[in-house]
Every structure is written in C-alpha cells, then in structure tokens.
Design a protein around this motif. Structure first.
Motif, PDB file in Angstrom:
ATOM      1  N   THR A  90       0.790  -1.164   0.207  1.00  0.00           N
ATOM      2  CA  THR A  90      -0.129   0.194  -0.110  1.00  0.00           C
ATOM      3  C   THR A  90       0.786   1.127  -0.040  1.00  0.00           C
ATOM      4  N   HIS A  91       0.526   2.194  -0.352  1.00  0.00           N
ATOM      5  CA  HIS A  91       0.857   3.598  -0.133  1.00  0.00           C
ATOM      6  C   HIS A  91       0.862   4.244   1.069  1.00  0.00           C
ATOM      7  N   HIS A  92      -0.304   4.071   1.819  1.00  0.00           N
ATOM      8  CA  HIS A  92      -0.503   4.659   3.267  1.00  0.00           C
ATOM      9  C   HIS A  92      -0.100   3.894   4.086  1.00  0.00           C
ATOM     10  N   PRO A  93       0.761   4.462   5.186  1.00  0.00           N
ATOM     11  CA  PRO A  93       1.063   3.558   6.343  1.00  0.00           C
ATOM     12  C   PRO A  93      -0.285   3.198   7.114  1.00  0.00           C
ATOM     13  N   ALA A 125       5.025   1.859   0.785  1.00  0.00           N
ATOM     14  CA  ALA A 125       6.018   2.687   0.229  1.00  0.00           C
ATOM     15  C   ALA A 125       5.041   4.318  -0.043  1.00  0.00           C
ATOM     16  N   HIS A 126       5.557   5.019   0.787  1.00  0.00           N
ATOM     17  CA  HIS A 126       4.698   6.173   0.872  1.00  0.00           C
ATOM     18  C   HIS A 126       5.355   7.536   0.429  1.00  0.00           C
ATOM     19  N   THR A 127       6.143   8.263   1.362  1.00  0.00           N
ATOM     20  CA  THR A 127       6.789   9.367   1.107  1.00  0.00           C
ATOM     21  C   THR A 127       8.141   9.179   0.114  1.00  0.00           C
ATOM     22  N   GLY A 325       0.487  14.191  -5.894  1.00  0.00           N
ATOM     23  CA  GLY A 325      -0.580  13.415  -5.780  1.00  0.00           C
ATOM     24  C   GLY A 325      -0.585  13.511  -4.012  1.00  0.00           C
ATOM     25  N   GLY A 326      -1.949  13.465  -3.430  1.00  0.00           N
ATOM     26  CA  GLY A 326      -2.092  13.438  -2.083  1.00  0.00           C
ATOM     27  C   GLY A 326      -2.182  14.744  -1.514  1.00  0.00           C
ATOM     28  N   SER A 327      -2.026  15.215  -0.480  1.00  0.00           N
ATOM     29  CA  SER A 327      -2.424  16.445  -0.017  1.00  0.00           C
ATOM     30  C   SER A 327      -1.075  17.470  -0.217  1.00  0.00           C
ATOM     31  N   ALA A 371     -10.297  13.829  -5.408  1.00  0.00           N
ATOM     32  CA  ALA A 371     -10.128  13.131  -3.862  1.00  0.00           C
ATOM     33  C   ALA A 371      -8.980  12.653  -3.887  1.00  0.00           C
ATOM     34  N   HIS A 372      -8.565  12.502  -2.474  1.00  0.00           N
ATOM     35  CA  HIS A 372      -6.958  12.043  -2.051  1.00  0.00           C
ATOM     36  C   HIS A 372      -6.491  10.866  -2.957  1.00  0.00           C
ATOM     37  N   TRP A 373      -7.553   9.843  -2.607  1.00  0.00           N
ATOM     38  CA  TRP A 373      -7.416   8.470  -3.215  1.00  0.00           C
ATOM     39  C   TRP A 373      -7.017   8.523  -4.649  1.00  0.00           C
ATOM     40  N   THR A 375      -5.978  10.713  -6.462  1.00  0.00           N
ATOM     41  CA  THR A 375      -4.732  11.363  -7.262  1.00  0.00           C
ATOM     42  C   THR A 375      -3.424  10.323  -6.854  1.00  0.00           C
ATOM     43  N   GLU A 376      -3.818   9.524  -5.974  1.00  0.00           N
ATOM     44  CA  GLU A 376      -2.513   8.372  -5.673  1.00  0.00           C
ATOM     45  C   GLU A 376      -2.822   6.972  -6.575  1.00  0.00           C
ATOM     46  N   ALA A 377      -3.953   6.605  -6.640  1.00  0.00           N
ATOM     47  CA  ALA A 377      -4.309   5.362  -7.181  1.00  0.00           C
ATOM     48  C   ALA A 377      -3.533   5.112  -8.606  1.00  0.00           C
TER      49      ALA A 377
HETATM   50 ZN    ZN Z   1      -1.738  10.194   0.281  1.00  0.00          ZN
END
Ligand code: ZN
Length: 417
Positions: A90-93, A125-127, A325-327, A371-373, A375-377
């Motif tokens: 996933t992207h978000h922890p 794998a996030h930032t 992507g994201g905030s 929507a946040h999701w 932009t990252e999907a």
């Molecule tokens: Zn995010």
C-alpha cells in the motif's frame, strides 16, 4: 496452487498444518526478493523522517506468488490480499503514529493479526514513493497527459524556484543617491528574489553622461549641456511574468525622465538535481480552457463520488499544469512561482484556495481539488508495471479495484440555494 506458509487459522478459510513452513521451490520468488526490488524503486531512505515505510508484517523468507496493490490497508483491501494469498503493498502506512501493541481488539491491530495469521505480508511505500522518479506524481501527471515533467519541490535543500522559473535580469543606471530607494521599489514589484532571500541586488558605480534635448525637463542638468553624473549600475533578477510590473515600478521610482536600463532574458539552467522530488510540473500538448482541462481530468482519473472541484475562471487558458498526488496544499506557492496555470492536488483548504485564486486577480492560479485516493491510485499501475517487468509470470500482480476514498455520497447544492 503453491502452498505458502500459514499459521493454521480458520479466518483464512482453509485448514493448514501448524507445522507448515515455506518450501524453497526452484524458480519461485521470496518476499525478500520482492522487497529488494520495491526498495530499489522507492528507497526507504528517501521517506520523510516522520513517515513509517517498509515491511509491516511478513517473513522475508516466505514465498510470494501474488501481490495486491492498494492505496490504503483497510478491511476490504486486506480481504483481497487474503483471498489471493498475496503480499499487500500500500501507499499509506497502516501504522503511522507510535504503536505499542497490535491487539486484535483494535481495528488496525485486528488487520495486522489477520494478515499474519493468513500468511499475508504487508509493505508500505509512502513519501519515498512520492519523491521517486518515476513516483506517485509522475503517475498522476502521465494520466493527465503532461509532458516535460520536472519536480515541483526538490527532495533536498536547493534553489529550485530560481532554477526552474523563467527569469529576466534588469540592469538599471541611477544617480548614487537614488540607489537604495530604487532597489526598494523594484523589490516591492517582485524583483530581487533568490530562493529564501529577497531584495537581492548588485551595484557598481561609474560615470554616466548625457545631454538633455531642448524640450527635455531633466532631473539633473539643463537642456543642451553635456552632463557627467556619478551613477550606480543596479542589477536584479525578476520572474519573467513580472516583467511589465517591474518596468512600471522602475519608471515610477526612477528620478530620471528617461531612465537607462537593460532587460535581459536569462538562459535556462540545467536541472538542479535529478528528476526526483515532490509533485510535478508539466505542459499540456495542446493548451485549452480550465473547464476543458477539468473535464479531461475528471474523465481520466479514477472515479469517486465527490468528483473534482475547480477554483478559478473556467474560461482561462491552461498550458502549464502542476500536480501533486495526495495533500499538496503546502506547495501552492511553488506551483504559482513555477508559472503553473492550474494546480491539481487533494485536500485543499478554504483559505489557501481563496488566497491562491484571488491574490493576483487575473494572474492568479486556478486550482483543481481531487479526492486524495484518486490522485494516488494511478501510482498503483506504475508499481504493477515495474513488478511485472521484474518478475514476469512468476508473481501475479493485481491492482485493487476497491475505492478507499471515504466520501460515499455527493449531493450537489440546488441552484436556488
Ligand atoms: Zn496520500
């Protein structure tokens, strides 16, 4: 189907001998091999200090033949991973703040329990994926069809804004006594900014000479007589988009009736760093109106109930686009300084949006809030492509189709309200 180590758990829906352990079959892939590959694309060392990336649960010695990719680890995506006996990336922890236990009586602890019991690994794998190249914002920009991508913010301290923005250099000659007040006026109009410094100027002194014409009303000297005046040569850089405003400020503040000045276009500098960094700025192959670009974004980005929101004149021209992507609210000023006509990101707040679109009137930058999701999907497809390229058919890779955007209903306001 190949047997993967499981700790014998009814929740996984099948019986497994408690003593079952992974068997290293020839030609199969271990979790360690997958982790090494993903760590290579998105090195954990690139993550922000506050972030929590890497392996959450799972034994690197286990075998992996399925991977499920999702933005969030929530019950629905964990279900998918369990059903496929897959490593969940996933992207978000799932666990970001300090964790002192993963009891199954806690919602997140219950997910960890479930994954461990079912032999499902979980990796984040996030930032580190945000700043990678290609990374999260590359995937978003690619989906939107942007070209000539460069980072919105460099991953390390540097003067990206100065390097990326089109600059002019102003060289003006003025009486020595007027030097500081002229620098003040030019600075107020936007000249002289270098990174975190402002009112930057270089001055040298010399002699200027001129002869006022018969109809002139000179500040120094008189018509028909040659004058020699001790003058300063003042040099300041300015964003090219402020050219007219800075020249107007120069004419207003300069004591001379006919100020002497040079305005030079600065050559484009090579990239400060490599392509890594947060957010991206790119160009549309064919400029269009903000309304058309917003419709395009809505059609190519993953669908959510919320859709997208637009701030700015819908008929304004859009050619340069910034995305994150994201905030990405904290990068609005960078997007504006890099000359973006519109900035597309998520989680924009009321006050920052109002300021961004009204601060400079017609020169302000439009905003698109997604929507946040969503932009990252698009990044999930990027990871899927990299995994398939590395492991071929030995690892089955699936992108979760679960929409983890939490907003489930969108009711447009009535026209009369
Ligand atoms: Zn995010």
């Amino acid at each position: 189907m190949r047997e993967i180590w499981l700790a014998g758990d009814l929740a996984c829906g099948r019986h497994v001998e408690p003593s079952a352990r992974p068997v290293a079959l020839p030609g199969v892939t271990t979790l360690r091999e997958v982790l090494d590959a993903v760590d290579g694309w998105y090195p954990p060392g690139w993550a922000q200090s506050w972030d929590a990336v890497g392996l959450v649960c799972g034994d690197p010695a286990e075998l992996v033949d399925h991977v499920v990719l999702a933005v969030d680890a929530v019950p629905a995506t964990v279900d998918e991973a369990v059903a496929r006996r897959a490593l969940l990336i996933t992207h978000h922890p799932l666990l970001l703040s300090g964790v002192h236990g993963v009891g199954a009586d806690d919602p997140k602890g219950a997910l960890i329990h479930r994954m461990i019991r079912c032999g499902v690994g979980h990796y984040v794998a996030h930032t580190n994926a945000d700043v990678a190249s290609p990374g999260v914002s590359d995937a978003l920009a690619d989906r939107l069809g942007l070209g000539g991508l460069r980072p919105l913010e460099a991953p390390r301290a540097g003067d990206l804004v100065r390097d990326q923005e089109d600059l002019d250099k102003l060289v003006v000659f003025a009486p020595l006594a007027a030097t500081q007040s002229l620098i003040d006026a030019l600075s107020a109009a936007g000249a002289g900014k270098l990174g975190d410094y402002d009112r930057c100027a270089w001055t040298t002194s010399g002699a200027g000479t001129f002869r006022p014409g018969a109809a002139a009303t000179p500040a120094v000297g008189e018509p028909g007589r040659i004058e020699v005046v001790e003058e300063a040569r003042i040099e300041m850089v300015l964003p090219r988009r402020l050219r007219a405003a800075v020249v107007a400020a120069l004419r207003a503040a300069h004591p001379y009736e006919e100020p002497a000045f040079d305005l030079l276009a600065m050559a484009e500098l090579p990239a400060v760093d490599d392509a890594r960094g947060t957010g991206r700025v790119g160009e549309l192959a064919r400029p269009c109106t903000l309304r058309e670009f917003a419709q395009h974004a809505a059609s190519v980005l993953p669908a959510t109930r919320w859709g997208i929101r637009v701030a700015g004149d819908p008929d304004r021209r859009v050619a340069r686009v910034a995305v994150c992507g994201g905030s990405g609210g904290s990068l609005i000023e960078r997007a504006r300084r890099m000359g973006a006509d519109v900035y597309l990101t998520a989680d924009l707040k009321h006050h920052t949006a109002v300021e961004a679109v009204t601060e400079r009137g017609a020169a302000g930058m439009a905003l698109i809030d997604v929507a946040h999701w969503a932009t990252e999907a698009p990044w999930l497809d990027q990871v899927a492509g990299l995994l398939r390229g590395r492991f071929g058919t030995t690892v089955d890779v699936a992108v979760s189709q679960v929409v983890t955007d939490p907003w489930s209903v969108h009711i447009p306001s009535s026209e009369s309200s």
